[in-house]
Design a protein around this motif. Structure first.
Motif, PDB file in Angstrom:
ATOM      1  N   ALA A  82       0.614  -1.474  -0.428  1.00 17.58           N
ATOM      2  CA  ALA A  82       0.116  -0.241   0.090  1.00 17.58           C
ATOM      3  C   ALA A  82       0.935   1.341  -0.229  1.00 17.58           C
ATOM      4  O   ALA A  82       0.269   2.116  -0.348  1.00 17.58           O
ATOM      5  CB  ALA A  82      -0.780  -0.075   1.385  1.00 17.58           C
ATOM      6  N   ASP A  83       1.683   0.852   0.391  1.00 18.63           N
ATOM      7  CA  ASP A  83       3.425   2.224   0.430  1.00 18.63           C
ATOM      8  C   ASP A  83       3.553   2.405  -0.873  1.00 18.63           C
ATOM      9  O   ASP A  83       4.560   3.551  -1.056  1.00 18.63           O
ATOM     10  CB  ASP A  83       4.240   2.267   1.181  1.00 18.63           C
ATOM     11  CG  ASP A  83       3.630   2.298   3.037  1.00 18.63           C
ATOM     12  OD1 ASP A  83       2.619   2.733   2.744  1.00 18.63           O
ATOM     13  OD2 ASP A  83       4.186   1.028   3.585  1.00 18.63           O
ATOM     14  N   LEU A  84       3.383   1.508  -2.330  1.00 18.67           N
ATOM     15  CA  LEU A  84       4.340   2.101  -3.573  1.00 18.67           C
ATOM     16  C   LEU A  84       3.567   3.280  -4.185  1.00 18.67           C
ATOM     17  O   LEU A  84       2.082   2.929  -3.507  1.00 18.67           O
ATOM     18  CB  LEU A  84       3.379   0.408  -4.375  1.00 18.67           C
ATOM     19  CG  LEU A  84       4.903  -0.589  -3.493  1.00 18.67           C
ATOM     20  CD1 LEU A  84       4.775  -1.550  -4.149  1.00 18.67           C
ATOM     21  CD2 LEU A  84       6.400  -0.371  -3.102  1.00 18.67           C
ATOM     22  N   HIS A  85       4.096   4.324  -4.668  1.00 17.67           N
ATOM     23  CA  HIS A  85       4.070   5.093  -5.649  1.00 17.67           C
ATOM     24  C   HIS A  85       3.005   4.341  -6.484  1.00 17.67           C
ATOM     25  O   HIS A  85       3.701   3.784  -7.165  1.00 17.67           O
ATOM     26  CB  HIS A  85       4.966   5.557  -6.149  1.00 17.67           C
ATOM     27  CG  HIS A  85       4.903   7.846  -6.131  1.00 17.67           C
ATOM     28  ND1 HIS A  85       4.211   7.979  -5.306  1.00 17.67           N
ATOM     29  CD2 HIS A  85       4.807   8.228  -7.597  1.00 17.67           C
ATOM     30  CE1 HIS A  85       4.219   9.281  -6.117  1.00 17.67           C
ATOM     31  NE2 HIS A  85       4.421   8.906  -7.140  1.00 17.67           N
ATOM     32  N   GLU A  86       2.559   4.340  -6.763  1.00 16.47           N
ATOM     33  CA  GLU A  86       1.198   4.300  -8.015  1.00 16.47           C
ATOM     34  C   GLU A  86       1.768   5.268  -9.154  1.00 16.47           C
ATOM     35  O   GLU A  86       2.009   6.061  -9.259  1.00 16.47           O
ATOM     36  CB  GLU A  86       0.057   4.756  -8.140  1.00 16.47           C
ATOM     37  CG  GLU A  86      -0.739   4.148  -6.671  1.00 16.47           C
ATOM     38  CD  GLU A  86      -2.468   3.992  -5.954  1.00 16.47           C
ATOM     39  OE1 GLU A  86      -3.057   4.292  -7.577  1.00 16.47           O
ATOM     40  OE2 GLU A  86      -2.735   4.034  -5.578  1.00 16.47           O
ATOM     41  N   GLY A  87       1.370   4.028 -10.367  1.00 16.90           N
ATOM     42  CA  GLY A  87       2.019   4.688 -11.637  1.00 16.90           C
ATOM     43  C   GLY A  87       3.395   4.616 -12.192  1.00 16.90           C
ATOM     44  O   GLY A  87       3.381   5.772 -12.689  1.00 16.90           O
ATOM     45  N   TRP A  88       4.240   4.163 -10.668  1.00 18.22           N
ATOM     46  CA  TRP A  88       5.557   4.323 -11.866  1.00 18.22           C
ATOM     47  C   TRP A  88       5.710   2.962 -11.750  1.00 18.22           C
ATOM     48  O   TRP A  88       6.680   2.456 -12.154  1.00 18.22           O
ATOM     49  CB  TRP A  88       6.190   4.800 -10.667  1.00 18.22           C
ATOM     50  CG  TRP A  88       7.581   5.352 -11.126  1.00 18.22           C
ATOM     51  CD1 TRP A  88       7.695   5.976 -12.003  1.00 18.22           C
ATOM     52  CD2 TRP A  88       8.762   5.147 -10.167  1.00 18.22           C
ATOM     53  NE1 TRP A  88       9.399   6.400 -11.817  1.00 18.22           N
ATOM     54  CE2 TRP A  88       9.688   5.502 -11.355  1.00 18.22           C
ATOM     55  CE3 TRP A  88       9.194   4.633  -8.755  1.00 18.22           C
ATOM     56  CZ2 TRP A  88      10.985   5.947 -10.746  1.00 18.22           C
ATOM     57  CZ3 TRP A  88      10.455   4.889  -8.463  1.00 18.22           C
ATOM     58  CH2 TRP A  88      11.076   5.511  -9.305  1.00 18.22           C
ATOM     59  N   GLY A  89       5.119   1.873 -12.404  1.00 21.99           N
ATOM     60  CA  GLY A  89       5.554   1.168 -13.218  1.00 21.99           C
ATOM     61  C   GLY A  89       5.580   0.179 -12.314  1.00 21.99           C
ATOM     62  O   GLY A  89       4.942   0.202 -11.178  1.00 21.99           O
ATOM     63  N   GLU A  90       5.663  -1.159 -12.756  1.00 26.43           N
ATOM     64  CA  GLU A  90       6.016  -2.099 -12.262  1.00 26.43           C
ATOM     65  C   GLU A  90       6.611  -2.404 -10.308  1.00 26.43           C
ATOM     66  O   GLU A  90       8.301  -1.753 -11.036  1.00 26.43           O
ATOM     67  CB  GLU A  90       6.179  -3.875 -12.567  1.00 26.43           C
ATOM     68  CG  GLU A  90       6.647  -4.990 -12.314  1.00 26.43           C
ATOM     69  CD  GLU A  90       7.451  -6.071 -12.661  1.00 26.43           C
ATOM     70  OE1 GLU A  90       8.166  -6.892 -12.154  1.00 26.43           O
ATOM     71  OE2 GLU A  90       7.521  -6.190 -14.656  1.00 26.43           O
ATOM     72  N   THR A  91       6.365  -2.580  -9.424  1.00 30.98           N
ATOM     73  CA  THR A  91       6.973  -2.371  -9.075  1.00 30.98           C
ATOM     74  C   THR A  91       6.761  -3.300  -7.409  1.00 30.98           C
ATOM     75  O   THR A  91       5.886  -4.004  -7.183  1.00 30.98           O
ATOM     76  CB  THR A  91       7.008  -0.665  -7.639  1.00 30.98           C
ATOM     77  OG1 THR A  91       6.838  -0.093  -8.654  1.00 30.98           O
ATOM     78  CG2 THR A  91       8.150  -1.106  -6.509  1.00 30.98           C
ATOM     79  N   ARG A  92       8.096  -4.135  -6.974  1.00 33.67           N
ATOM     80  CA  ARG A  92       8.216  -5.566  -6.282  1.00 33.67           C
ATOM     81  C   ARG A  92       8.966  -5.067  -5.116  1.00 33.67           C
ATOM     82  O   ARG A  92       9.749  -4.144  -5.215  1.00 33.67           O
ATOM     83  CB  ARG A  92       8.620  -6.495  -7.171  1.00 33.67           C
ATOM     84  CG  ARG A  92       8.240  -6.799  -7.997  1.00 33.67           C
ATOM     85  CD  ARG A  92       8.059  -8.246  -9.125  1.00 33.67           C
ATOM     86  NE  ARG A  92       9.708  -8.160  -8.880  1.00 33.67           N
ATOM     87  CZ  ARG A  92      10.883  -8.578  -8.966  1.00 33.67           C
ATOM     88  NH1 ARG A  92      10.901  -9.752  -7.845  1.00 33.67           N
ATOM     89  NH2 ARG A  92      12.243  -8.186  -9.697  1.00 33.67           N
ATOM     90  N   ILE A  93       8.289  -5.577  -3.403  1.00 35.26           N
ATOM     91  CA  ILE A  93       9.395  -5.733  -2.229  1.00 35.26           C
ATOM     92  C   ILE A  93       9.983  -6.681  -2.139  1.00 35.26           C
ATOM     93  O   ILE A  93       9.446  -8.074  -2.664  1.00 35.26           O
ATOM     94  CB  ILE A  93       8.260  -4.646  -1.411  1.00 35.26           C
ATOM     95  CG1 ILE A  93       7.734  -3.792  -2.116  1.00 35.26           C
ATOM     96  CG2 ILE A  93       9.144  -5.057  -0.178  1.00 35.26           C
ATOM     97  CD1 ILE A  93       6.122  -3.239  -1.008  1.00 35.26           C
ATOM     98  N   LEU A  94      11.235  -7.154  -1.831  1.00 40.98           N
ATOM     99  CA  LEU A  94      12.215  -7.957  -1.902  1.00 40.98           C
ATOM    100  C   LEU A  94      12.725  -7.292  -0.255  1.00 40.98           C
ATOM    101  O   LEU A  94      12.823  -6.390   0.757  1.00 40.98           O
ATOM    102  CB  LEU A  94      13.524  -7.706  -1.731  1.00 40.98           C
ATOM    103  CG  LEU A  94      12.889  -7.959  -4.564  1.00 40.98           C
ATOM    104  CD1 LEU A  94      14.616  -8.376  -4.425  1.00 40.98           C
ATOM    105  CD2 LEU A  94      12.320  -9.364  -4.126  1.00 40.98           C
TER     106      LEU A  94
END
Length: 191
Positions: free
Chosen positions: A94-106
């Motif tokens: 939920a903390d990821l910035h929307e609209g900046w492409g595919e984003t994953r958390i490791l």
């Protein structure tokens, strides 16, 4: 074949990588990149990197600083569609910035090692001093791309080890000096 993991960033002559863009990044003397006379040629490394970047990697703090600025920025448009990887034990989806492409958390250094062992091109770690130092100490960094600025700060975050560690040799791959005093240094980690 494993992916290359490359740390890239700005560094002072005394090895500090903290707050190159401004004091709001945390260092009381931040903004040292912006106070150096601008020379477009000195930043040509960033364009060279883009040609081999298959993914961007950030620590949590760098992600939180870069995502809102780089997303939608004409200067960083080429980064828009690249996959992003954030290494964080505390960040949630939920903390990821929307609209900046595919984003994953490791979550761990081990997860980064597994990502590096997979198929694909080079992963560039932008800024993220603490993450870069941890990955370097774990033997996961393959190359360092440094733009060395003619300033010293004395204290601040560093990407290279700051305590006793095993010797690590580096091999100079490329270098250049620019009229504003900035020096490009590209080093391969010798294995």
């Amino acid at each position: 074949m494993a992916r290359e993991l490359i740390w890239t960033g700005f560094m002072t002559l005394d090895g500090v990588v903290d707050s190159p863009g401004g004091v709001e990044e945390g260092h009381p003397q931040g903004g040292w990149v912006l106070s150096t006379p601008f020379d477009e040629e000195a930043f040509s490394l960033k364009g060279e990197e883009l040609a081999e970047t298959s993914a961007l990697m950030f620590g949590r703090r760098s992600y939180e600083a870069f995502a809102p600025v780089w997303n939608g920025s004409a200067d960083h448009a080429a980064y828009q569609d690249l996959p992003k990887i954030v290494v964080s034990s505390s960040l949630d989806e939920a903390d990821l910035h929307e609209g900046w492409g595919e984003t994953r958390i490791l979550r761990t250094t081990e997860a980064v090692a597994a990502e590096k062992a997979g198929e694909g091109g080079a992963i560039f770690v932008h800024g993220s001093a603490e993450l870069g130092r941890r990955l370097g100490e774990a033997g996961l960094i393959d190359r360092y791309h440094l733009l060395l600025f003619p300033v010293t700060l004395g204290t601040g975050k560093r990407v290279l080890p700051t305590s006793a560690h095993e010797r690590q040799d580096l091999r100079l791959r490329d270098s250049a000096a620019y009229a504003n005093g900035v020096v490009k240094l590209v080093y391969d980690v010798v294995r």
